[in-house]
Scaffold this motif. Structure first.
Motif, PDB file in Angstrom:
ATOM      1  N   ASP A   1      -4.513   6.375   4.409  1.00  0.00           N
ATOM      2  CA  ASP A   1      -3.929   5.696   3.248  1.00  0.00           C
ATOM      3  C   ASP A   1      -4.976   4.870   2.508  1.00  0.00           C
ATOM      4  OD1 ASP A   1      -1.431   6.730   3.800  1.00  0.00           O
ATOM      5  OD2 ASP A   1      -0.744   4.956   4.888  1.00  0.00           O
ATOM      6  N   THR A   2      -5.723   4.062   3.259  1.00  0.00           N
ATOM      7  CA  THR A   2      -6.698   3.167   2.633  1.00  0.00           C
ATOM      8  C   THR A   2      -7.827   3.951   1.985  1.00  0.00           C
ATOM      9  OG1 THR A   2      -6.185   1.528   4.347  1.00  0.00           O
ATOM     10  CG2 THR A   2      -8.150   1.154   3.012  1.00  0.00           C
TER      11      THR A   2
ATOM     12  N   MET B   1       0.852  -1.189   0.000  1.00  0.00           N
ATOM     13  CA  MET B   1       0.000   0.000   0.000  1.00  0.00           C
ATOM     14  C   MET B   1       0.883   1.233   0.000  1.00  0.00           C
ATOM     15  SD  MET B   1      -2.763   1.188   2.884  1.00  0.00           S
ATOM     16  CE  MET B   1      -3.696  -0.334   2.647  1.00  0.00           C
ATOM     17  N   SER B   2       0.583   2.177  -0.866  1.00  0.00           N
ATOM     18  CA  SER B   2       1.368   3.403  -0.922  1.00  0.00           C
ATOM     19  C   SER B   2       1.078   4.247   0.304  1.00  0.00           C
ATOM     20  CB  SER B   2       1.015   4.189  -2.189  1.00  0.00           C
ATOM     21  OG  SER B   2      -0.349   4.553  -2.174  1.00  0.00           O
TER      22      SER B   2
ATOM     23  N   ASP C   1      -6.566   5.380  -1.266  1.00  0.00           N
ATOM     24  CA  ASP C   1      -6.400   4.372  -2.314  1.00  0.00           C
ATOM     25  C   ASP C   1      -7.734   3.909  -2.899  1.00  0.00           C
ATOM     26  OD1 ASP C   1      -3.674   4.451  -2.114  1.00  0.00           O
ATOM     27  OD2 ASP C   1      -3.519   2.704  -0.795  1.00  0.00           O
TER      28      ASP C   1
END
Length: 430
Positions: free
Chosen positions: A390-391, A1-2, A394
């Motif tokens: 983050d999630t 994950m970025s 994304d």
């Protein structure tokens, strides 16, 4: 994950702001009413009209009671979620704050107590022979009980003495209902005097009080004893299947108790795969839950109707990120199984399979193959705010719904909201 670095927080945000806004609105309406009364009749006339003061007190207290009625709560959620996802996000994000209805409950209780204090002042300041002593004592006792309930509901007191808070609201609440009936009946003889001053007729007080009483009694008319199938995957949790009881709608909760006169606790309703029964997850979080896990009963008592919970607002968004810790998976799981919106799950939990069992974890992964299940025993505690950001970035989530303890819920909800991402979670209001 970025990794997407958290942007600086905007203006200071608190997840209870809508709660406070609703509380303030109730108080402003009441201030407007008293200003209107003073303009039309003056202070002396207002204080000489006990039925008018009693009517205003009952209207506010009745509103406070109705805002705790499960059918009313569910109706509010249903109305708020009628908005289509094509509406601007700026509107939908505020409609989703419907679960802050507790601000109306608290505002009504405080305003009603204030009006009752004016009523007591009116009765005590009148000439000794104008009102019977019983009326004065009844009004004064009612005011004392209501002040006690308000004090027990203060956040600091409620947090430190939660069991006492529950008992005060249960037993003192019934006592205040009886006193209110006594007050309304005793005010009857003065109704004719009050009508000339814009007072409330006795019949209106009694009808309104009857409606309040019916609202309180209605859940008890659905009191029933339900057999349990108990699974105890670990000393930390039990999974109950309530036999022969049809699963309520996703996002709802039901109150259960070991005894009708004992403590009542609400838990999320989880549909059982391929069955009409539903399940409840109880994790160790205090004396009541600990005793339930160590010595689970074969039956529980249930009352009332299914009540919509915070996650019910998911349908206002095109995509939702669910963040849960530990037993917070209970309120989330029905939504994962229903799959009504595009979603993803972050579940931070200590040894998930050892604590909740392989079957439950496999069921979650079957419904959400992309779920991130973070084992805190193996990987340590995560930075849930960063992980959520983050999630959500994304998956292009429109909202975050967090079901966790108070500290983590506040951290995630306030952190996301302060950066412009709509976020929701329990507010532990009173």
């Amino acid at each position: 994950m970025s990794l997407h670095p958290l942007p600086p927080a905007g203006a200071e945000h608190r997840s209870r702001s809508h709660y406070h806004a609703l509380f303030g609105l109730v108080m402003l309406v009441n201030l407007g009413v008293i200003a209107c009364q003073l303009y039309r009749h003056g202070w002396a006339e207002l204080m000489a009209s006990p039925n008018a003061l009693a009517g205003l007190a009952m209207a506010n207290i009745g509103m406070a009671i109705l805002m705790r009625q499960s059918l009313v709560i569910t109706a509010l959620f249903w109305l708020a979620t009628r908005a289509p996802v094509t509406w601007p996000l700026g509107i939908r994000r505020h409609l989703a704050k419907v679960y802050h209805y507790g601000g109306i409950h608290a505002g009504g209780a405080c305003a009603g107590t204030a009006w009752l204090a004016l009523l007591v002042g009116s009765l005590l300041s009148a000439p000794g022979d104008q009102h019977p002593p019983a009326l004065r004592w009844t009004a004064s006792a009612l005011l004392g009980y209501l002040l006690g309930m308000l004090l027990s509901a203060l956040p600091a007191v409620r947090a430190r003495h939660h069991d006492a808070f529950e008992k005060v609201h249960r037993y003192v609440g019934w006592t205040t209902l009886l006193l209110t009936w006594g007050l309304a009946v005793q005010l009857g003889p003065s109704a004719g005097q009050d009508d000339a001053r814009g007072g409330v007729p006795e019949s209106a007080l009694l009808v309104f009080l009857g409606m309040i009483t019916a609202s309180i009694l209605l859940p008890w008319l659905r009191l029933r004893r339900i057999a349990l199938d108990v699974q105890r995957p670990s000393p930390h949790a039990v999974i109950l299947t309530l036999a022969g009881t049809r699963a309520p709608f996703p996002g709802s909760a039901m109150a259960i108790s070991r005894s009708p006169l004992g403590q009542w606790h609400s838990f999320a309703n989880i549909p059982a795969a391929g069955q009409t029964d539903f399940r409840i997850i109880i994790s160790r979080a205090g004396d009541w839950t600990g005793q339930f896990i160590d010595d689970p009963p074969r039956h529980v008592w249930m009352k009332g109707f299914p009540t919509a919970g915070v996650a019910y607002i998911e349908v206002l968004f095109r995509s939702v990120l669910y963040v849960a810790t530990g037993s917070g998976i209970g309120p989330v799981l029905p939504h994962l199984l229903a799959g009504r919106v595009r979603m993803r799950l972050i579940w931070s939990v200590r040894s998930p399979r050892a604590t909740y069992g392989d079957a439950l974890v496999d069921e979650i992964l079957a419904a959400q193959p992309d779920a991130l299940i973070w084992d805190t025993q193996r990987d340590g505690k995560p930075d849930l705010l960063q992980l959520s950001w983050d999630t959500a970035h994304d998956m292009k989530a429109e909202a975050v719904i967090c079901i966790a303890n108070r500290a983590l819920t506040d951290a995630v909800v306030n952190g996301c909201e302060a950066r412009g991402l709509p976020a929701y979670g329990a507010i532990w209001d009173s």
